[in-house]
Write a protein that holds these residues in place. Structure first.
Motif, PDB file in Angstrom:
ATOM      1  N   LEU A 157       0.787  -1.241   0.000  1.00  0.00           N
ATOM      2  CA  LEU A 157       0.000   0.000   0.000  1.00  0.00           C
ATOM      3  C   LEU A 157       0.813   1.281   0.000  1.00  0.00           C
ATOM      4  O   LEU A 157       0.326   2.326  -0.417  1.00  0.00           O
ATOM      5  CB  LEU A 157      -0.869   0.053   1.263  1.00  0.00           C
ATOM      6  N   LEU A 202       0.445   6.570  -1.179  1.00  0.00           N
ATOM      7  CA  LEU A 202      -0.497   5.505  -0.840  1.00  0.00           C
ATOM      8  C   LEU A 202      -1.107   5.009  -2.143  1.00  0.00           C
ATOM      9  O   LEU A 202      -1.600   5.810  -2.941  1.00  0.00           O
ATOM     10  CB  LEU A 202      -1.582   6.072   0.065  1.00  0.00           C
ATOM     11  N   THR A 220      -3.669   2.161  -4.100  1.00  0.00           N
ATOM     12  CA  THR A 220      -4.683   1.120  -4.060  1.00  0.00           C
ATOM     13  C   THR A 220      -4.845   0.574  -5.475  1.00  0.00           C
ATOM     14  O   THR A 220      -4.139   0.999  -6.395  1.00  0.00           O
ATOM     15  CB  THR A 220      -6.030   1.665  -3.564  1.00  0.00           C
ATOM     16  N   TYR A 257      -4.250 -15.334   9.325  1.00  0.00           N
ATOM     17  CA  TYR A 257      -3.912 -14.210  10.197  1.00  0.00           C
ATOM     18  C   TYR A 257      -5.017 -14.029  11.226  1.00  0.00           C
ATOM     19  O   TYR A 257      -6.177 -14.304  10.955  1.00  0.00           O
ATOM     20  CB  TYR A 257      -3.750 -12.947   9.347  1.00  0.00           C
ATOM     21  N   PHE A 262      -4.292  -7.914  12.788  1.00  0.00           N
ATOM     22  CA  PHE A 262      -4.794  -6.920  11.849  1.00  0.00           C
ATOM     23  C   PHE A 262      -5.020  -5.569  12.539  1.00  0.00           C
ATOM     24  O   PHE A 262      -4.651  -4.518  12.023  1.00  0.00           O
ATOM     25  CB  PHE A 262      -6.095  -7.409  11.220  1.00  0.00           C
ATOM     26  N   LEU A 299      -0.254   1.504  10.946  1.00  0.00           N
ATOM     27  CA  LEU A 299      -0.343   2.178   9.645  1.00  0.00           C
ATOM     28  C   LEU A 299      -1.035   3.530   9.788  1.00  0.00           C
ATOM     29  O   LEU A 299      -0.583   4.539   9.236  1.00  0.00           O
ATOM     30  CB  LEU A 299      -1.110   1.295   8.648  1.00  0.00           C
ATOM     31  N   LEU A 340       0.592   7.172   8.800  1.00  0.00           N
ATOM     32  CA  LEU A 340      -0.025   8.068   7.813  1.00  0.00           C
ATOM     33  C   LEU A 340      -0.342   9.422   8.415  1.00  0.00           C
ATOM     34  O   LEU A 340      -0.019  10.472   7.850  1.00  0.00           O
ATOM     35  CB  LEU A 340      -1.314   7.436   7.268  1.00  0.00           C
ATOM     36  N   MET A 388       1.403  13.152   7.644  1.00  0.00           N
ATOM     37  CA  MET A 388       0.627  14.299   7.188  1.00  0.00           C
ATOM     38  C   MET A 388       0.695  15.468   8.169  1.00  0.00           C
ATOM     39  O   MET A 388       0.596  16.619   7.775  1.00  0.00           O
ATOM     40  CB  MET A 388      -0.823  13.882   6.952  1.00  0.00           C
ATOM     41  N   PHE A 391     -12.069  -0.647  12.579  1.00  0.00           N
ATOM     42  CA  PHE A 391     -12.447  -1.569  13.658  1.00  0.00           C
ATOM     43  C   PHE A 391     -11.502  -1.431  14.858  1.00  0.00           C
ATOM     44  O   PHE A 391     -10.296  -1.564  14.735  1.00  0.00           O
ATOM     45  CB  PHE A 391     -12.407  -3.008  13.136  1.00  0.00           C
ATOM     46  N   LEU A 394     -10.457   1.053  16.211  1.00  0.00           N
ATOM     47  CA  LEU A 394      -9.452   2.107  16.031  1.00  0.00           C
ATOM     48  C   LEU A 394     -10.017   3.497  15.824  1.00  0.00           C
ATOM     49  O   LEU A 394      -9.338   4.482  16.083  1.00  0.00           O
ATOM     50  CB  LEU A 394      -8.605   1.808  14.784  1.00  0.00           C
ATOM     51  N   LEU A 424      -4.567 -12.637   4.253  1.00  0.00           N
ATOM     52  CA  LEU A 424      -3.767 -11.430   4.065  1.00  0.00           C
ATOM     53  C   LEU A 424      -4.423 -10.474   3.071  1.00  0.00           C
ATOM     54  O   LEU A 424      -4.377  -9.258   3.242  1.00  0.00           O
ATOM     55  CB  LEU A 424      -2.358 -11.828   3.589  1.00  0.00           C
ATOM     56  N   PHE A 439      -6.879  -8.300   4.673  1.00  0.00           N
ATOM     57  CA  PHE A 439      -6.196  -7.276   5.446  1.00  0.00           C
ATOM     58  C   PHE A 439      -5.733  -6.121   4.566  1.00  0.00           C
ATOM     59  O   PHE A 439      -5.910  -4.949   4.898  1.00  0.00           O
ATOM     60  CB  PHE A 439      -5.004  -7.893   6.177  1.00  0.00           C
ATOM     61  N   VAL A 440      -5.130  -6.456   3.420  1.00  0.00           N
ATOM     62  CA  VAL A 440      -4.623  -5.403   2.533  1.00  0.00           C
ATOM     63  C   VAL A 440      -5.773  -4.544   2.020  1.00  0.00           C
ATOM     64  O   VAL A 440      -5.688  -3.314   1.999  1.00  0.00           O
ATOM     65  CB  VAL A 440      -3.806  -6.007   1.372  1.00  0.00           C
ATOM     66  N   GLN A 482      -8.721  -4.046   3.428  1.00  0.00           N
ATOM     67  CA  GLN A 482      -9.279  -3.232   4.505  1.00  0.00           C
ATOM     68  C   GLN A 482      -8.330  -2.081   4.863  1.00  0.00           C
ATOM     69  O   GLN A 482      -8.776  -0.959   5.093  1.00  0.00           O
ATOM     70  CB  GLN A 482      -9.531  -4.110   5.747  1.00  0.00           C
ATOM     71  N   SER A 483      -7.049  -2.375   4.891  1.00  0.00           N
ATOM     72  CA  SER A 483      -6.063  -1.332   5.210  1.00  0.00           C
ATOM     73  C   SER A 483      -6.084  -0.223   4.165  1.00  0.00           C
ATOM     74  O   SER A 483      -5.965   0.961   4.502  1.00  0.00           O
ATOM     75  CB  SER A 483      -4.657  -1.918   5.255  1.00  0.00           C
ATOM     76  N   ALA A 484      -6.197  -0.618   2.900  1.00  0.00           N
ATOM     77  CA  ALA A 484      -6.265   0.392   1.836  1.00  0.00           C
ATOM     78  C   ALA A 484      -7.470   1.297   2.063  1.00  0.00           C
ATOM     79  O   ALA A 484      -7.397   2.519   1.902  1.00  0.00           O
ATOM     80  CB  ALA A 484      -6.365  -0.287   0.470  1.00  0.00           C
ATOM     81  N   LEU A 523      -9.089   1.856   4.990  1.00  0.00           N
ATOM     82  CA  LEU A 523      -8.860   2.694   6.173  1.00  0.00           C
ATOM     83  C   LEU A 523      -7.941   3.866   5.837  1.00  0.00           C
ATOM     84  O   LEU A 523      -8.202   5.013   6.234  1.00  0.00           O
ATOM     85  CB  LEU A 523      -8.253   1.844   7.300  1.00  0.00           C
ATOM     86  N   ALA A 524      -6.879   3.570   5.108  1.00  0.00           N
ATOM     87  CA  ALA A 524      -5.933   4.634   4.756  1.00  0.00           C
ATOM     88  C   ALA A 524      -6.626   5.722   3.943  1.00  0.00           C
ATOM     89  O   ALA A 524      -6.424   6.923   4.171  1.00  0.00           O
ATOM     90  CB  ALA A 524      -4.755   4.043   3.978  1.00  0.00           C
ATOM     91  N   GLN A 525      -7.462   5.307   3.000  1.00  0.00           N
ATOM     92  CA  GLN A 525      -8.156   6.305   2.178  1.00  0.00           C
ATOM     93  C   GLN A 525      -9.127   7.137   3.002  1.00  0.00           C
ATOM     94  O   GLN A 525      -9.255   8.352   2.789  1.00  0.00           O
ATOM     95  CB  GLN A 525      -8.896   5.613   1.030  1.00  0.00           C
ATOM     96  N   LEU A 565      -8.853   7.855   6.252  1.00  0.00           N
ATOM     97  CA  LEU A 565      -8.071   8.760   7.097  1.00  0.00           C
ATOM     98  C   LEU A 565      -7.508   9.934   6.297  1.00  0.00           C
ATOM     99  O   LEU A 565      -7.642  11.100   6.690  1.00  0.00           O
ATOM    100  CB  LEU A 565      -6.915   8.001   7.748  1.00  0.00           C
ATOM    101  N   VAL A 566      -6.889   9.605   5.171  1.00  0.00           N
ATOM    102  CA  VAL A 566      -6.284  10.671   4.365  1.00  0.00           C
ATOM    103  C   VAL A 566      -7.385  11.556   3.786  1.00  0.00           C
ATOM    104  O   VAL A 566      -7.243  12.786   3.752  1.00  0.00           O
ATOM    105  CB  VAL A 566      -5.396  10.059   3.259  1.00  0.00           C
ATOM    106  N   LEU A 596     -13.992  -6.448   6.002  1.00  0.00           N
ATOM    107  CA  LEU A 596     -13.463  -7.409   6.972  1.00  0.00           C
ATOM    108  C   LEU A 596     -14.491  -7.751   8.052  1.00  0.00           C
ATOM    109  O   LEU A 596     -14.792  -8.913   8.303  1.00  0.00           O
ATOM    110  CB  LEU A 596     -12.210  -6.817   7.620  1.00  0.00           C
TER     111      LEU A 596
END
Lengths: 309, 309
Positions: free
Chosen positions: A25, A156, A158, A195, A200, A207, A211, A215, B23, B25, B197, B200-201, B203-205, B207-209, B211-212, B230
């Motif tokens: 990512l 970042l 995707t 996992y 997670f 992560l 991020l 920023m 989740f 967080l 995995l 996870f990737v 969901q993380s992508a 979450l990152a989007q 947040l940013v 997830l």
């Protein structure tokens, strides 16, 4: 008729994929090494690779199997171009170094070919073709190497988009490349299996902190989050000396340190160029104690993007 | 001797935990409902609960088992206070609604007790005690409800810290609370098992989007990331009507919609208060078609924080 003599050349920097805790990512470009690719239009409606020169001559010359070739095939088809492309690649990034060698050829080829178009595309519009090219080498459309090369700096990525994450200009990265080989296939195999949700949540928290810390320019937040609890523990045993090199970086004041891409290179982030430079010797010494020579380089985290030469 | 008559009262708003794709967080506070807690000093070196009034009278009066009681026990012990606390709780948030009812009593008690101290602590310093309190109800120290109540607005919470994530003031949330019960225990059980995995990737992508996107005020980025791949798919079958309520929100222009906390409430984010208000009726109608009455409320995503009254 196209002019067969007109060649556009572009340079793409190396990059660090899987940066910090951003598996698949997050990546950032690196000032210094890179690939140079020349592209010219040809009348034949095809893409061919005329030459590959430089550090690695084991790469496929068949366009479909080469990242640069595959990317330009995808570009041609998407735009419905009548002409074709001929590609010459000068490799400046050693393959298997964790510095995005295959991605750099792909991005440099796209940037050069784009400059030959009557209506050049935006970097964002080139991204899907770069993902196509990356898939020729790795089998998956992950953007954490090609994205930073296209946009520059920390990005970042995707499946659909690239988002630049601003970081303070003072932050620098030290990358140490040991003379050991770690096949990406083995690095991927280490991630097989299941996992736990707890892993997670912990990784996501990290992560998120990285991020937001980037920023906000908040070093403490990046330090708090720069701990890969998911991927690094599964891959580190494949890299002799990893734990010692990481510790040397932390002892030198790093925000954190981890595996660059799929390894075996190790990278660390620092608040200043001076700290990053001072960390290189102890990090290399740690690899040396494990029996491996190494090279190091220092770059701003906000490294350059690929450009036409 | 302490003054037995001096009572400080504080109000804590409700909040939405597990917000968007965060989740355990990410959560945000909600304007409107909340818990009022009065705290007075007592000479006895203990914490006791004098009364619980309001919407839910099933809560434990034993301090150790009550979120407010547990938090003040932890506060007393950490600061080595000689005096004790007596607590009165007025519940304004229905338990089991996914609005952080147990967390609100805990935070309001801490904010009230803090106002009785000679040297009151910062909100950040109260956070560990709030996590202790939350654990009395849920068994785990997750901060995604107490964090937003302490700081206000959208907050990223980890085991060690809270980080406020700025969002545009115009963004609003619609929350619909159906008259159905979903025990947190069942909601937790739905998450048992292993994860891939790739999940996870993805969901993380997302979450990152989110947040940013929040930090940049970029609505498109939040829309792109507001998709819980997830947790939501595993819990949604426990909430009759969920899919239809979510679709009603999306049809009304929501950035995204998901389960509030552990459910059964559903929330959605919108670009404006007017859109959020317009979405409430079709969201409630969807629950109604599934056989459930419901209540709704609209709040800025950047909701208020707990305050002394």
């Amino acid at each position: 008729m196209t002019n067969p003599s007109l060649m556009k050349k572009a340079f793409s920097p190396a990059s660090i994929g899987n940066a910090c805790v951003g598996f698949d990512l997050l990546g950032h470009s690196i000032a210094g090494p890179g690939d140079r690719v020349g592209v010219r239009k040809i009348d034949e409606p095809t893409v061919r690779i005329r030459a590959i020169r430089g550090l690695d001559l084991q790469l496929p010359l068949e366009a479909e199997r080469n990242t640069a070739g595959r990317a330009l095939i995808a570009l041609r088809e998407a735009l419905g171009l009548e002409f074709g492309f001929e590609i010459e690649i000068d490799k400046g990034i050693p393959l298997g170094s964790g510095m995005g060698g295959s991605a750099a050829s792909c991005v440099a080829a796209l940037v050069a070919a784009n400059a030959l178009l009557d209506a050049p595309l935006s970097r964002e519009a080139l991204y899907p073709f770069a993902l196509d090219g990356e898939a020729a080498a790795s089998g998956s459309r992950h953007g954490d190497n090609v994205g930073p090369m296209l946009l520059g700096g920390l990005v970042l990525t995707t499946a659909e988009r690239m988002v630049r994450i601003e970081v303070p200009a003072a932050w620098h990265c030290t990358l140490v490349h040991p003379e050991q080989v770690l096949e990406t296939r083995r690095a991927r195999e280490a991630l097989r299996g299941h996992y736990a949700l707890g892993e997670f949540v912990a990784q996501s928290a990290n992560l998120a902190q990285v991020l937001v810390g980037c920023m906000k320019g908040d070093e403490d937040l990046v330090r708090a989050g720069f701990a890969d609890v998911l991927v690094e523990p599964r891959r580190a045993p494949l890299i002799p000396g990893f734990a010692q090199v990481k510790q040397a970086a932390l002892d030198a004041g790093a925000f954190g340190a981890s595996i660059a891409g799929a390894g075996p290179s190790v990278f660390a982030w620092f608040a200043t160029r001076a700290e990053a430079e001072a960390a290189a010797a102890p990090m290399r010494a740690a690899f040396s104690r494990a029996g491996f020579d190494s090279q190091s380089l220092v770059s701003p985290v906000a490294g350059p993007r690929a450009e036409v030469l």
